[in-house]
Design an enzyme around this catalytic site. Sequence first.
Site, PDB file in Angstrom:
ATOM      1  N   CYS A 123     -39.480 -10.702  38.303  1.00 26.93           N
ATOM      2  CA  CYS A 123     -40.196 -11.510  37.165  1.00 26.93           C
ATOM      3  C   CYS A 123     -40.779 -12.667  37.983  1.00 26.93           C
ATOM      4  O   CYS A 123     -40.037 -13.346  38.677  1.00 26.93           O
ATOM      5  CB  CYS A 123     -39.290 -11.881  36.046  1.00 26.93           C
ATOM      6  SG  CYS A 123     -40.033 -13.053  34.952  1.00 26.93           S
ATOM      7  N   CYS A 167     -45.085  -8.953  27.429  1.00 25.03           N
ATOM      8  CA  CYS A 167     -44.921  -8.606  28.889  1.00 25.03           C
ATOM      9  C   CYS A 167     -43.792  -7.677  29.009  1.00 25.03           C
ATOM     10  O   CYS A 167     -42.766  -7.763  28.719  1.00 25.03           O
ATOM     11  CB  CYS A 167     -44.760  -9.835  29.683  1.00 25.03           C
ATOM     12  SG  CYS A 167     -44.365  -9.607  31.287  1.00 25.03           S
ATOM     13  N   GLY A 177     -29.935 -22.554  30.614  1.00 28.48           N
ATOM     14  CA  GLY A 177     -29.911 -23.204  31.877  1.00 28.48           C
ATOM     15  C   GLY A 177     -28.789 -24.086  31.992  1.00 28.48           C
ATOM     16  O   GLY A 177     -28.588 -24.860  30.880  1.00 28.48           O
ATOM     17  N   TYR A 207     -31.637  -9.641  26.605  1.00 28.40           N
ATOM     18  CA  TYR A 207     -30.532 -10.579  27.137  1.00 28.40           C
ATOM     19  C   TYR A 207     -30.872 -12.176  27.019  1.00 28.40           C
ATOM     20  O   TYR A 207     -29.719 -12.650  26.765  1.00 28.40           O
ATOM     21  CB  TYR A 207     -30.529 -10.269  28.746  1.00 28.40           C
ATOM     22  CG  TYR A 207     -29.531 -11.315  29.560  1.00 28.40           C
ATOM     23  CD1 TYR A 207     -28.319 -10.940  29.410  1.00 28.40           C
ATOM     24  CD2 TYR A 207     -29.758 -12.384  29.965  1.00 28.40           C
ATOM     25  CE1 TYR A 207     -27.170 -11.669  29.887  1.00 28.40           C
ATOM     26  CE2 TYR A 207     -28.941 -13.042  30.763  1.00 28.40           C
ATOM     27  CZ  TYR A 207     -27.765 -12.842  30.762  1.00 28.40           C
ATOM     28  OH  TYR A 207     -26.723 -13.673  31.385  1.00 28.40           O
ATOM     29  N   ASN A 250     -40.446 -24.776  30.551  1.00 27.87           N
ATOM     30  CA  ASN A 250     -39.596 -23.560  30.514  1.00 27.87           C
ATOM     31  C   ASN A 250     -40.779 -22.577  31.204  1.00 27.87           C
ATOM     32  O   ASN A 250     -41.870 -22.270  30.377  1.00 27.87           O
ATOM     33  CB  ASN A 250     -39.543 -23.030  29.185  1.00 27.87           C
ATOM     34  CG  ASN A 250     -38.580 -21.683  29.240  1.00 27.87           C
ATOM     35  OD1 ASN A 250     -38.432 -20.846  28.120  1.00 27.87           O
ATOM     36  ND2 ASN A 250     -38.169 -21.237  30.248  1.00 27.87           N
ATOM     37  N   GLY A 251     -40.602 -21.799  32.241  1.00 23.58           N
ATOM     38  CA  GLY A 251     -41.456 -20.864  32.833  1.00 23.58           C
ATOM     39  C   GLY A 251     -41.744 -21.012  34.229  1.00 23.58           C
ATOM     40  O   GLY A 251     -40.996 -21.593  35.207  1.00 23.58           O
ATOM     41  N   CYS A 272     -42.366 -12.230  26.378  1.00 28.72           N
ATOM     42  CA  CYS A 272     -41.178 -11.485  27.264  1.00 28.72           C
ATOM     43  C   CYS A 272     -40.475 -10.599  26.653  1.00 28.72           C
ATOM     44  O   CYS A 272     -39.669 -10.910  25.588  1.00 28.72           O
ATOM     45  CB  CYS A 272     -40.543 -12.598  27.989  1.00 28.72           C
ATOM     46  SG  CYS A 272     -39.117 -12.064  28.866  1.00 28.72           S
ATOM     47  N   CYS A 276     -41.351  -6.304  34.373  1.00 30.71           N
ATOM     48  CA  CYS A 276     -40.034  -6.052  35.089  1.00 30.71           C
ATOM     49  C   CYS A 276     -39.605  -4.754  34.854  1.00 30.71           C
ATOM     50  O   CYS A 276     -38.946  -4.005  35.963  1.00 30.71           O
ATOM     51  CB  CYS A 276     -38.985  -7.057  34.748  1.00 30.71           C
ATOM     52  SG  CYS A 276     -38.593  -7.228  33.030  1.00 30.71           S
ATOM     53  N   SER A 325     -23.152  -9.690  25.801  1.00 31.61           N
ATOM     54  CA  SER A 325     -24.598  -9.366  25.616  1.00 31.61           C
ATOM     55  C   SER A 325     -24.905  -7.949  25.249  1.00 31.61           C
ATOM     56  O   SER A 325     -25.799  -7.577  24.732  1.00 31.61           O
ATOM     57  CB  SER A 325     -25.468  -9.894  26.709  1.00 31.61           C
ATOM     58  OG  SER A 325     -24.832  -9.376  27.860  1.00 31.61           O
ATOM     59  N   CYS A 334     -34.548 -21.835  31.760  1.00 35.57           N
ATOM     60  CA  CYS A 334     -34.655 -23.098  30.966  1.00 35.57           C
ATOM     61  C   CYS A 334     -34.753 -23.420  29.487  1.00 35.57           C
ATOM     62  O   CYS A 334     -35.415 -22.377  28.937  1.00 35.57           O
ATOM     63  CB  CYS A 334     -35.781 -24.043  31.452  1.00 35.57           C
ATOM     64  SG  CYS A 334     -35.623 -24.410  33.137  1.00 35.57           S
ATOM     65  N   ASP A 377     -23.901  -1.698  28.161  1.00 34.91           N
ATOM     66  CA  ASP A 377     -24.275  -3.015  28.839  1.00 34.91           C
ATOM     67  C   ASP A 377     -25.864  -3.443  28.638  1.00 34.91           C
ATOM     68  O   ASP A 377     -26.593  -2.540  28.321  1.00 34.91           O
ATOM     69  CB  ASP A 377     -24.273  -2.736  30.295  1.00 34.91           C
ATOM     70  CG  ASP A 377     -23.940  -4.125  30.993  1.00 34.91           C
ATOM     71  OD1 ASP A 377     -24.090  -5.184  30.473  1.00 34.91           O
ATOM     72  OD2 ASP A 377     -23.476  -4.057  32.277  1.00 34.91           O
ATOM     73  N   ASP A 378     -26.118  -4.657  28.692  1.00 37.29           N
ATOM     74  CA  ASP A 378     -27.458  -4.970  28.411  1.00 37.29           C
ATOM     75  C   ASP A 378     -28.482  -4.439  29.316  1.00 37.29           C
ATOM     76  O   ASP A 378     -29.940  -4.184  29.077  1.00 37.29           O
ATOM     77  CB  ASP A 378     -27.641  -6.604  28.102  1.00 37.29           C
ATOM     78  CG  ASP A 378     -27.518  -7.197  29.285  1.00 37.29           C
ATOM     79  OD1 ASP A 378     -28.089  -7.642  30.209  1.00 37.29           O
ATOM     80  OD2 ASP A 378     -26.212  -7.789  29.439  1.00 37.29           O
TER      81      ASP A 378
END
Length: 490
Positions: free
Chosen positions: A410, A461, A42, A270, A116-117, A264, A464, A311, A15, A373-374
Amino acid sequence: MDELGLEDPPPREACGVFGVWAPGEDVAKLAYYGLYALQHRGQESAGIAVSDGSRIMVHKEMGLVAQVFDEPALTALRGHIAVGHCRYSTTGASVWANAQPTFRSTPTTSLALGHNGNLINTRELAALLGPAGQGSGGIAATSDTDVLTALFVSDRVQHSAAGDPSWAPAGVEAAAAVVLPLAKGAYSLVFMDEQTLYAARDPHGFRPLVLGRLKGGWVVASETAALDIVGAAFVREIAPGELVCINGRGVRSRTFAAPQPSGCLFEYVYLARPDTTISGQGVHATRVAVGRRLAAEHPADADLVIPVPESGTPAAIGFAEASGIPFGQGLVKNPYVGRTFIQPSQTIRERGIKLKLNPLRDAIAGRRLVVVDDSIVRGNTQRALVAMLREAGAAEVHVRVASPPVTWPCFYGIDFATRAELIAGRLSPTEICASIGADSLGYVSLEGLTEASGLPASRLCRACFDGQYPVPVAADDRGKHLLDGLSVGS
Ligand code: SF4
């Protein structure tokens, strides 16, 4: 599956939020352009709520910002405060009812909220509302965002915020100050009652949120790029654990919880726009630096460096710079793919990756390629990509990835996949290289990516990549998309 029915959607950001307080301005249009700049965050639904000081009106619909709003819709939204939202659902519950801003109204106040989250204790919070959303408009809350919205206008919570149940409701700000410290997980919020615009960020600051100054007003947005587009000057980031209130009395700030910054890391990889700045550092420059680091960590003997657009482009530039191998375009991306709601027929689906990317045969044939690639999530895209490049005549395909292996899901607002679906959750890099059919495969190290971000690991963070979740997630829940049984994700 993504919107086209393709089997390997990219990580989905969950989002974009935008808020504006600006008497005398056409705030609905400012919110529209702000959301337009945040569309990458989003693409399933969009909405704007506007208040004229006594009444809030909301317009939201499934679709892209430009599909949801036209001139008459924006003209009907009159007022001086607006909040806007564009959404991906992280649970597949891509329905109108989950579009935002969410809206709740009681006899004493109304509230519109964009989130958002992802919260990870939605059930616990929902219990505070009492049976059937008592005191919050009487409608049971159905998502983490809706629970927060209901709590902020709940008489029960407002009374407890005032410390005396017989006292008159203490207002949204007091309710938010009580509820926010109880919410666990990731939330960058933009919300408003009839007279005040609010912005809040969870104590870890997982998702970004920034404050900007407009002539005669204020803006809050997920990314600095959205400030640029509406002509607002960047003031500062909303701090983790901060609640900001903006109205005719000015801008007030309070800390509702001690900050424990854990922004994050994947925003740099990305999620964020390349023209956005996070913690004072441009995202594009960070990605180029990651590419340079990648070249040092995983050199390749090759003729041409090509990005997987868009990206992978900055990291490919960095790789080419550091390695001395020429940079070039080898793949053409259809920029509109993934933005249609028309389900593909079987024949179209079988075209697979070619719906998204097509090789430039002249550039590729006979060349030894480094393909940057990302990230790699499930690995299906890269497998199809390597096969397509070989079919187009590539002599060798060396895949380089501008993030470490994504090995954990995540729970803070990004929909990758479950751990079982993540290829790096099951296979080693050597096995992944064989699985995707590349001549070689190299991932940038976690240290390399962290250094490029300019932030110490202690302020990020990286769950992931390393499984260290700043807000603990129960072991039983780690294999699930859906926590608490409620629809989550916003
Ligand atoms: S787990 Fe990964 S994507 Fe999610 S907030 Fe942490 S770094 Fe970002």
